[in-house]
Scaffold this active site. Structure first.
Site, PDB file in Angstrom:
ATOM      1  N   CYS A   1       0.958  -1.205  -0.120  1.00 28.58           N
ATOM      2  CA  CYS A   1       0.162   0.096  -0.075  1.00 28.58           C
ATOM      3  C   CYS A   1       0.999   1.283  -0.092  1.00 28.58           C
ATOM      4  O   CYS A   1       2.016   1.268   0.523  1.00 28.58           O
ATOM      5  CB  CYS A   1      -0.929   0.002   1.088  1.00 28.58           C
TER       6      CYS A   1
ATOM      7  N   SER B   1       0.791   3.720   1.823  1.00 30.67           N
ATOM      8  CA  SER B   1       1.222   4.145   3.319  1.00 30.67           C
ATOM      9  C   SER B   1       2.324   3.531   3.816  1.00 30.67           C
ATOM     10  O   SER B   1       3.272   3.938   4.389  1.00 30.67           O
ATOM     11  CB  SER B   1      -0.046   3.509   4.162  1.00 30.67           C
TER      12      SER B   1
ATOM     13  N   HIS C   1       4.970   5.666   2.079  1.00 31.94           N
ATOM     14  CA  HIS C   1       4.903   6.879   2.928  1.00 31.94           C
ATOM     15  C   HIS C   1       6.083   6.774   4.098  1.00 31.94           C
ATOM     16  O   HIS C   1       6.744   7.822   4.516  1.00 31.94           O
ATOM     17  CB  HIS C   1       3.555   7.312   3.430  1.00 31.94           C
TER      18      HIS C   1
ATOM     19  N   HIS D   1       0.970  -3.703   6.136  1.00 31.88           N
ATOM     20  CA  HIS D   1      -0.337  -3.815   7.051  1.00 31.88           C
ATOM     21  C   HIS D   1      -1.538  -4.239   6.398  1.00 31.88           C
ATOM     22  O   HIS D   1      -2.753  -4.046   6.800  1.00 31.88           O
ATOM     23  CB  HIS D   1      -0.712  -2.427   7.402  1.00 31.88           C
TER      24      HIS D   1
ATOM     25  N   CYS E   1      -6.618  -3.538   4.249  1.00 35.19           N
ATOM     26  CA  CYS E   1      -6.568  -2.063   4.051  1.00 35.19           C
ATOM     27  C   CYS E   1      -7.262  -1.598   2.781  1.00 35.19           C
ATOM     28  O   CYS E   1      -8.107  -0.771   3.019  1.00 35.19           O
ATOM     29  CB  CYS E   1      -5.010  -1.718   4.037  1.00 35.19           C
TER      30      CYS E   1
END
Ligand code: PAD
Ligand code: ZN
Length: 372
Positions: A47, A49, A52, A68, A172
């Site tokens: 993902c 994220s 990031h 995650h 997610c």
């Protein structure tokens, strides 16, 4: 021979420093303590994220095992665990649901309040060690490891027949996007929606808008390569802000005759968050922030936009209460109520994780699923 109660040595992708590749390392994964569960991972999505954290856009302590959006099988449980047992298929939850706090008891809210120390289990310690150093957990999940340990409040059992290499996306990306449309914005039949960012999460917003009966769904992305898939999933038009001289909110207001009913920012940039709010119709438009903003940055907007009746909201995990919703979403997927296959563009062996991140960064993938 049972591994329960013993330290397991296995492979994990460790991020030692920001802006560096993941390093596949041998790690030691301690046995779960009371109210904890050790999981053998089967599949995990990549993902934005996670990326990031690599870039520093999102903060979590390093060194860390990220990931995650995973699915796996319970290997062993700590004392007192009743939610799952060894052999159960499970999805780790990056937002827990303790069921006891004020937020869990609120009928609409989903951000369960036990405050996880960033980078550790609920008790403030880690279960991962590598080269003699403790390695941090991420978002109570850390799925980029052959084995991980999570708190009982951060795991849920799913249907034993579920294909884990697909339903990992229900950890997610899919619920985050889908719930942002159907639960957070509450998209209405016949409405016009604008979706900024057509990655795995943005496309899941489109699936939600379509399911809610939106008449027009306008996709906005600077990568034209994302348009075909967006249209396949329900976008009625797609536009590239770089093709216009004027700000994209003006373009959207003209296209929609004064503003859209619902807009979604699914990128994680301050400028597009402001554009998404501005393209909403006055008096009733609703804008939802889904993208994760860069750490510690503020956004300045004209409050007149809100005084004149626009609503600005945001939510994690599509506003879904995680333990209640994930098994239901898995059942809905199994009943063909929504697709996940179009979101999975690449499947790679876990060891090729850096290749998977390169595909995301170059805009070539939607979701890459890593298999163990
Ligand atoms: P992604 O990188 O696959 O998709 C982002 C898309 O945005 C890409 O298609 C880009 O081309 C596009 N894009 C980039 N810059 C611009 C721009 N200036 N204008 C228009 N389009 C642009 O990411 P994703 O779908 O995995 O995640 C999207 C965001 O959602 C990201 O910020 C991620 O951290 C966040 C997220 N939030 C939650 C949550 O719970 N709220 C959960 C998961 C992901
Ligand atoms: Zn995510």
């Amino acid at each position: 021979m049972s591994t329960a109660g013993k330290v397991i040595k296995c492979k994990a992708a460790v991020l030692w420093e920001q802006k560096k590749p993941f390093s596949i390392e041998e790690v030691e994964v301690a046995a779960p303590k009371a109210y904890e569960v050790r999981i053998k991972m089967v599949a995990t999505g990549i993902c934005r994220s996670d990326d990031h954290v690599v870039t520093g856009h999102l903060f979590t302590p390093l060194p860390v095992i990220l990931g995650h959006e995973g699915a796996g099988i319970v290997e062993s449980i700590g004392e007192g665990v009743t939610a799952v047992k060894p052999g159960d298929k499970v999805i780790p939850l990056f937002i827990p649901q303790c069921g006891k706090c004020t937020i869990c008891k609120h009928p609409e809210a989903n951000l369960c309040s036990p405050k996880v120390h960033p980078g550790t289990m609920q008790d403030g310690t880690t279960r991962f060690t590598c080269r003699g150093k403790p390695i941090h957990h991420f978002a109570s999940t850390s799925t980029f490891s052959e084995y991980t340990v999570v708190d009982e409040i951060s795991i849920v059992k799913i249907d034993a027949a579920a294909p884990l290499e697909k339903v990992c996306l229900i950890g997610c990306g899919f619920p985050t996007g889908y719930g942002s449309a159907v639960k957070v914005a509450k998209v209405t039949p016949g409405s016009t929606c604008a979706v900024f960012g057509l990655g795995g999460v943005g496309l899941s917003v489109i699936i939600g808008c379509k399911a809610a009966g939106a008449a027009r769904i306008i996709g906005v992305d600077i990568n034209k390569g994302k348009f075909a898939k967006a249209k396949e999933l329900g976008a009625t038009e797609c536009i590239n802000p770089e093709d216009f001289q004027k700000p994209i909110h003006e373009v959207l207001m003209e296209m929609s005759g004064g503003g859209v009913d619902f807009s979604f920012e699914v990128i994680g940039r301050l400028d597009t968050m402001a554009e998404a709010l501005s393209c909403c119709h006055e008096a009733y438009g609703v804008s939802v922030i889904v993208g994760v903003p860069p750490v510690s940055q503020n956004l300045s907007v004209d409050p007149m936009l809100l005084l004149t009746g626009r609503t600005w909201k945001g939510a994690l995990f599509g506003g879904f209460k995680s333990k209640d919703s994930v098994p239901k979403l898995v059942a809905d997927f199994m009943a063909n109520k929504f697709p996940l296959d179009p979101l999975i563009t690449h499947v790679l062996r876990f060891e090729k994780i850096n290749e998977g991140f390169d595909l995301l960064r170059s805009g070539k993938s939607i979701r890459t699923v890593l298999t163990f």
